[in-house]
Design an enzyme around this catalytic site. Sequence first.
Site, PDB file in Angstrom:
ATOM      1  N   LEU A  75       0.863  -1.179   0.000  1.00 40.18           N
ATOM      2  CA  LEU A  75       0.000   0.000   0.000  1.00 40.18           C
ATOM      3  C   LEU A  75       0.899   1.228   0.000  1.00 40.18           C
ATOM      4  CD1 LEU A  75      -2.744  -0.823   2.687  1.00 40.18           C
ATOM      5  CD2 LEU A  75      -3.012  -0.883   0.210  1.00 40.18           C
ATOM      6  N   ASP A  76       0.459   2.298  -0.654  1.00 42.72           N
ATOM      7  CA  ASP A  76       1.210   3.547  -0.594  1.00 42.72           C
ATOM      8  C   ASP A  76       1.345   3.996   0.861  1.00 42.72           C
ATOM      9  OD1 ASP A  76       1.355   3.565  -3.331  1.00 42.72           O
ATOM     10  OD2 ASP A  76      -0.222   5.062  -3.612  1.00 42.72           O
ATOM     11  N   ARG A  77       2.384   4.745   1.121  1.00 44.69           N
ATOM     12  CA  ARG A  77       2.648   5.201   2.489  1.00 44.69           C
ATOM     13  C   ARG A  77       1.463   5.962   3.082  1.00 44.69           C
ATOM     14  NH1 ARG A  77       7.943   8.811   4.289  1.00 44.69           N
ATOM     15  NH2 ARG A  77       7.449   8.942   6.515  1.00 44.69           N
ATOM     16  N   ARG A 103      -5.071   6.427  -7.832  1.00 45.01           N
ATOM     17  CA  ARG A 103      -4.823   7.868  -7.756  1.00 45.01           C
ATOM     18  C   ARG A 103      -4.742   8.489  -9.153  1.00 45.01           C
ATOM     19  NH1 ARG A 103       0.139   8.036  -3.518  1.00 45.01           N
ATOM     20  NH2 ARG A 103      -0.098  10.307  -3.749  1.00 45.01           N
ATOM     21  N   THR A 127      -1.694   5.720   2.206  1.00 44.04           N
ATOM     22  CA  THR A 127      -2.949   4.960   2.159  1.00 44.04           C
ATOM     23  C   THR A 127      -3.095   4.116   3.415  1.00 44.04           C
ATOM     24  OG1 THR A 127      -2.787   4.833  -0.250  1.00 44.04           O
ATOM     25  CG2 THR A 127      -4.293   3.302   0.810  1.00 44.04           C
TER      26      THR A 127
END
Length: 292
Positions: free
Chosen positions: A113-115, A216, A117
């Site tokens: 997961l993105d930081r 995104r 998110t």
Amino acid sequence: LKGVPRTRVYRIVRKGEVRVNKKRIRADYRLELNDVVRIPPVRVAQQEAPVRPNDSVIAQLEKSVLYEDDLLLVINKPSGLAVHGGSGLAYGVIEALRQLRPKNRTLELVHRLDRDTSGCLVIAKRRSMLRHLHNQLQQKEKVEKLYHALVVGKWPVRKQLVNAPLLKNVLQSGERMVRVHVDGKKSRTAFRVLDRFPNMTLVEAYPITGRTHQIRVHCLHGGHPIAGDEKYGMDGDNQTQKQFGLNRLFLHAASIEFDTLDGQRLKVEAPLPDDLAEVLSALQGLDAGSKD
């Protein structure tokens, strides 16, 4: 190559530095009897003592467990915490969990997961489970991930699919940027409107493919960037959203569903974090006449 970062191992295979019978081979090549394998010399860095996460991170992770059994662990990853260390970060979720669970010696990230998110993050405790889940991820339809995102503007009900190829670029600073480009990889995301607010829409996003920053960039491509997105959003919009208490990316991995080793279907849901729930409450308090 114990002690060598896994990304380095992947890179030497991808670049053809590993030879079999003096020839380049693909990563999925199966070794046969009498094959001669050449592995390039690789410098193994001396490992430093791991950095211990601070008490607040430990407390967050201890409270974040959504599901656990002998084979896997699912947590509600906090926003702002990277899934792994590197690029100037002393540690991430996986390093912190390895220190918190020293008896689980084979903890591995199943996906990322993105930081910024938050939400469902799956960690395998055994290699067998890691392989099992990776096989399902490769089949795409076997693993269902649902995200909740608050986007700028009025997302049309008819826009149920964004089908746009994504190309990843790495800037000189090392920052990753993704854009829609004809030379990019095939990428598809399904969307469904959940709720409407004045000039904002809460949507459910289902990534059919799994590209970096896919949701995104697809939201941006659809004309409705995600609220609080400092990388792909508009500065003016982000400043306005801070008035409602939004100080980070409004993207949350709400649920994940997959088959366990015994063939049972498992679905784990992550409740919306308090900070995002408070943003929705603030928006609901605005003029109801602005809602459709």
